[in-house]
Design an enzyme around this catalytic site. Structure first.
Site, mmCIF file in Angstrom:
data_model
loop_
_atom_site.group_PDB
_atom_site.id
_atom_site.type_symbol
_atom_site.label_atom_id
_atom_site.label_comp_id
_atom_site.label_asym_id
_atom_site.label_seq_id
_atom_site.Cartn_x
_atom_site.Cartn_y
_atom_site.Cartn_z
ATOM 1 N N HIS B 140 0.723 -1.131 0.124
ATOM 2 C CA HIS B 140 0.090 0.049 -0.004
ATOM 3 C C HIS B 140 0.951 1.406 -0.029
ATOM 4 O O HIS B 140 0.737 2.085 -0.718
ATOM 5 C CB HIS B 140 -1.025 0.067 1.226
ATOM 6 N N GLU B 141 1.847 1.378 0.763
ATOM 7 C CA GLU B 141 2.980 2.526 1.047
ATOM 8 C C GLU B 141 3.488 2.623 -0.414
ATOM 9 O O GLU B 141 3.557 3.678 -0.991
ATOM 10 C CB GLU B 141 3.811 2.410 2.195
ATOM 11 N N HIS B 144 1.472 4.214 -2.787
ATOM 12 C CA HIS B 144 1.613 5.842 -2.899
ATOM 13 C C HIS B 144 2.739 6.407 -3.602
ATOM 14 O O HIS B 144 2.716 7.274 -4.461
ATOM 15 C CB HIS B 144 1.454 6.109 -1.473
ATOM 16 N N GLU B 217 -6.138 6.942 -0.814
ATOM 17 C CA GLU B 217 -6.175 5.919 0.047
ATOM 18 C C GLU B 217 -6.727 4.572 -0.530
ATOM 19 O O GLU B 217 -5.964 3.504 -0.605
ATOM 20 C CB GLU B 217 -6.702 6.056 1.445
#
Lengths: 182, 297
Positions: B140-141, B144, B217
């Site tokens: 997920h990070e 980003h 997100e």
């Protein structure tokens, strides 16, 4: 007159765009493939050390050592996607039998050197897995481009062809070292 | 999974478009109120400068504010290996890895492009998550970073700043009655319009900013799931983080939008106003999207 010129200009611009996207997809697959070969090589480089470690405890298991060494040599010489995948499958089998031999020697399994190699191997396996995922993703994108209209026309004219996926039967050959209970 | 990614990207574009509309509306109010069309130019120059500075310094600022420390492969082998393997499967350069010494489970990413990527995890998150969950969080990070989210948010924050400035300025004009024809009724109506616009615009802008951040997100959840091919990992990580939620030591409004989970601890669900002013979508909604993707695989 002007209309015709405009249409031709639009078509030309579209062709340039499509061509560039094909080149990008192609370069990406090549990069991804070289990533895979780097990781595979890393794993093959661990093998001589592993063989020597096991030899120290189980010197009479000559057959297995030979098989592993041979499979490694074959994998080192393989080129191209299909050949590499085949050599990999052979090699995995040989590696499996080497670890099966190791199972019979508790002292070997408990030795720091062997455990370290095992951890290293598991890690490279994960990395090969990851690199394979990226390669197959890049190949999928390229293949879709070579099949979808109107990109397929340009791909056909300029000789962009589909590439093969890198499929290996079972990547997880080595298991994480288990903590030994005394 | 692909459709989730597409939808989220499209929504970000739409929200930024809404911003531009809001700016134009404000501009129109101003040009009708005063006869000075040249007002927006200095404002824009200021905003671009501001955005530029925050864009290049964003990583340094985030690291300083959160108290993150860089770690090497030897110091944090587990985290390092997981991130390294994910970068290989995403085909991006290895980001720098930081650890925040904080028992609150959380993680964040920053960096203006994949070459300058930074991912950070708190000691709390490393303690409570197993490998596949941590892999989901780190994917997920990394998403980003890969989706240029820092770029998107700095553009958005710059837009919010402009709108806030403009409305502040409008209010001042309204207060001191700097209008050409004070006696005519049209002037009075315009004054009212400009005051209303001045009060409402920054609120709308803020909501839009938060909407972008929530969309990103969801987008990072979806692209992270694409990276690991295992949406359930992140889903169970989010649930774990939710159930052990506690505010971070250095929770801060300026860096809240960077984090995986809300750094201020748990929020009550279903409250409309809370939802409008939150930087993160409710965990339940995120888990639902991830599980949906899991069934599509």
């Amino acid at each position: 007159m002007w209309i015709a010129i405009t249409i031709i200009a639009v078509v030309l611009v579209a062709i340039v765009f499509i061509y560039n996207s094909l080149v990008r997809a192609n370069v990406r697959t090549e990069e991804a493939w070289s990533d895979i070969t780097v990781q595979l090589k890393r794993r093959l480089d661990l093998i001589p050390n592993l063989v020597n470690t096991v030899k120290g405890y189980a010197s009479h298991e000559k057959e297995v050592f030979e098989k592993v060494t041979q499979a490694r040599a074959q994998a080192l010489n393989a080129s191209g996607v299909k050949e590499t995948a085949e050599a990999e499958n052979q090699f995995e089998g040989a590696l499996k039998s080497l670890f099966a031999v190791a199972e019979a020697y508790p002292d070997l399994k408990a030795s720091d050197n062997f455990r370290e190699l095992q951890t290293e191997l598991v890690d490279t396996e994960n990395k090969i897995q990851a690199a394979r995922r990226f390669y197959n993703g890049a190949v999928r994108d390229l293949n879709i481009k070579t099949q979808v209209f109107p990109t397929n026309l340009i791909a056909g004219m300029l000789g962009f062809t589909e590439k093969e996926f890198f499929e290996v039967e079972d990547m997880a050959t080595v298991r994480e070292p288990v903590d030994v209970q005394f | 999974m692909y459709s989730a990614v597409r939808k989220n990207k499209l929504k970000t574009v739409l929200i930024i478009f809404a911003f531009v509309l809001l700016m134009s509306a404000l501009g129109w109010v101003i040009s009708v109120t005063l006869d000075t069309p040249g007002f927006f130019i200095p404002m824009l120059i200021f905003a671009i400068t501001y955005a530029g500075i925050s864009y290049f310094a964003s990583a340094k600022m985030a690291i300083a504010m959160t108290g993150a420390k860089p770690v090497t492969a030897q110091e944090a082998p587990r985290l390092y290996k997981i991130v390294e393997n994910l970068s290989i499967s995403a085909g991006m350069p290895m980001p720098k890895i930081y650890i925040v010494n904080d028992p609150a489970p959380n993680a964040f990413a920053t960096g203006r492009d994949p070459e300058h990527g930074v991912v950070a995890a708190t000691t709390g998150i490393l303690d409570i998550l197993d490998d596949s969950e941590l892999e989901g969080v780190m994917a997920h990070e990394l998403s980003h970073v890969q989706n240029y989210d820092i770029r998107v948010t700095s553009i958005v924050i710059a837009l919010v700043t402009i709108i806030a400035f403009v409305s502040d300025w409008l209010l001042r004009i309204g207060m001191f009655g700097g209008l050409g024809d004070r006696d005519s009724r049209a002037g009075g109506v315009m004054l009212l319009v400009s005051i209303v616009a001045a009060i409402i615009a920054p609120l709308i802008a803020m909501m839009l900013q938060l909407a972008v951040s929530r969309k990103r997100e969801f987008l990072a959840d979806a692209s992270g799931a694409l990276m690991t091919r295992y949406p359930e990992g992140l889903a169970s990580a989010l649930q774990k983080i939710e159930s052990s939620a506690r505010p971070m030591r250095k929770a801060n409004n300026a860096t809240a939008h960077l984090f995986l989970a809300n750094p201020f601890g748990r929020e009550k669900r279903g409250q409309f106003v809370r939802k409008l002013f939150s930087t993160h979508p409710p965990t339940a909604d995120r888990v639902a999207q991830l599980n949906q993707m899991g069934t599509e695989l």
